[in-house]
Design a protein around this motif. Structure first.
Motif, PDB file in Angstrom:
ATOM      1  N   HIS A   1       0.821  -1.211   0.000  1.00 35.60           N
ATOM      2  CA  HIS A   1       0.000   0.000   0.000  1.00 35.60           C
ATOM      3  C   HIS A   1       0.855   1.261   0.000  1.00 35.60           C
ATOM      4  N   HIS A   2       0.877   1.918  -1.132  1.00 36.09           N
ATOM      5  CA  HIS A   2       1.501   3.249  -1.180  1.00 36.09           C
ATOM      6  C   HIS A   2       0.842   4.051  -2.288  1.00 36.09           C
TER       7      HIS A   2
ATOM      8  N   ASP B   1      -8.053  -1.680   4.520  1.00 38.07           N
ATOM      9  CA  ASP B   1      -6.883  -0.811   4.583  1.00 38.07           C
ATOM     10  C   ASP B   1      -6.735  -0.204   5.978  1.00 38.07           C
ATOM     11  N   HIS B   2      -5.486  -0.027   6.383  1.00 37.28           N
ATOM     12  CA  HIS B   2      -5.144   0.746   7.585  1.00 37.28           C
ATOM     13  C   HIS B   2      -5.853   0.243   8.848  1.00 37.28           C
TER      14      HIS B   2
ATOM     15  N   SER C   1      -1.216  -1.354   8.079  1.00 38.67           N
ATOM     16  CA  SER C   1      -0.787  -0.098   7.449  1.00 38.67           C
ATOM     17  C   SER C   1      -1.531   1.069   8.076  1.00 38.67           C
ATOM     18  N   GLY C   2      -1.014   2.277   7.850  1.00 39.48           N
ATOM     19  CA  GLY C   2      -1.730   3.486   8.219  1.00 39.48           C
ATOM     20  C   GLY C   2      -1.862   3.754   9.707  1.00 39.48           C
TER      21      GLY C   2
ATOM     22  N   ASP D   1       1.772   2.890   3.446  1.00 32.93           N
ATOM     23  CA  ASP D   1       0.948   4.087   3.261  1.00 32.93           C
ATOM     24  C   ASP D   1       1.813   5.320   2.966  1.00 32.93           C
TER      25      ASP D   1
END
Length: 303
Positions: free
Chosen positions: A15-16, A175-176, A208-209, A245
């Motif tokens: 994830h970026h 996500d996150h 992530s995040g 992220d």
């Protein structure tokens, strides 16, 4: 031996983002707190940091809900030695979503399209994901053999769980870790909602995040640990994947600090389990093709 740093395929950063403000404004970057992000961020900026951290491949994720961005990202992936997959955007509410997905697949770099995401976190309706038109669009994503990334806030997790239950053939990637309020230290009701989502076999989560949900100026790994432990317990290593992220994470940490925190948070896992988190889960979930990865690493997705 640190398995995920010593395998042929290396770490996958699942994830970026990148953006070029001369091409398109990022209208979510507002106010003084986000001012450090009001500049261009290119793959050339990320690559040396990623390589230094042992990252061999990445997943590039959409930032704004406009149709032009995804073809640009796919072309970027085609010409990159780093990007192995793209999570793009299309209008899920459009009756023509299947045609739009097919067009993306047929365009330059279309083979790199692995998933779709919408900025659900910005939708006023907490049940946006289970609207009939959205469910129809999500079904088209499943039919296309793609994954759906969930960027939601804790109050939207119930609808995410319902959508995942209604569409068992679609893999949903959280996500996150669902954006819990790490800065305040609250676990409930986020933890209960995450566990309900994780109870469904077609769900996966990104580690992530977290640093940007914590206190940007004073976070520690121990601040993150209750949230990381919750998703590790709920999803297990085979359904958890690392994501940086970047460059949003730069608000609170360097790239090296983000990956070091993730390694510390997973330090008690067996090396094979850490390899799942840092490599195999992303390969398997997104169906990535990475030079040096084994057939076992690229086995069928969970859904």
């Amino acid at each position: 031996m640190d398995t995920e740093a010593n395998t042929a395929e290396g770490v996958i950063d699942a994830h970026h983002h990148v953006w070029d403000l001369s091409v398109r404004d990022q209208d979510w970057i507002t106010g003084p707190e986000l001012a450090p992000l009001r500049r261009d961020f290119a793959l050339a900026d990320l690559e040396p940091e990623a390589r230094a951290a042992g990252v061999s491949a990445t997943v590039l994720v959409q930032t704004i809900d406009v149709p032009q961005e995804t073809p640009e990202f796919l072309a970027l992936a085609r010409d990159s030695d780093l990007v192995a997959g793209v999570v793009g955007w299309t209008d899920l509410t459009s009756p023509g979503v299947a045609r739009a997905l097919a067009a993306l697949r047929e365009g330059p770099g279309g083979e790199y399209l692995v998933g779709i995401r919408h900025q659900v976190q910005g939708e006023a309706d907490p049940r946006w994901l289970v609207r009939p038109d959205v469910l129809r669009g999500l079904a088209a994503v499943a039919e296309a053999g793609l994954v759906y990334d969930l960027v939601v806030r804790p109050h939207q997790l119930a609808a995410a769980q319902e959508a995942a239950q209604l569409l068992p053939g679609l893999t949903f990637v959280l996500d996150h870790v669902g954006k819990p309020p790490i800065a305040t230290g609250e676990l409930r009701p986020w933890a209960e909602a995450v566990r309900l989502l994780a109870s469904l076999p077609n769900t996966v989560c990104k580690l992530s995040g977290m640093v940007t949900e914590a206190d940007w100026d004073g976070w520690s790994v121990e601040d993150l640990r209750p949230y990381a432990d919750t998703v590790l317990d709920a999803f297990g290593p085979r359904r958890l994947m690392f994501g940086s992220d970047w460059p949003v994470s730069r608000l609170a940490a360097t790239y090296a600090e983000v990956i070091a925190a993730a390694r510390e948070l997973t330090a008690t896992l067996h090396p094979a389990e850490r390899h799942e988190v840092f490599t195999r889960t992303a390969l398997r979930t997104y169906g990535l093709t990475v030079t040096g990865s084994s057939q076992a690493d690229q086995e069928a997705p969970c859904a």
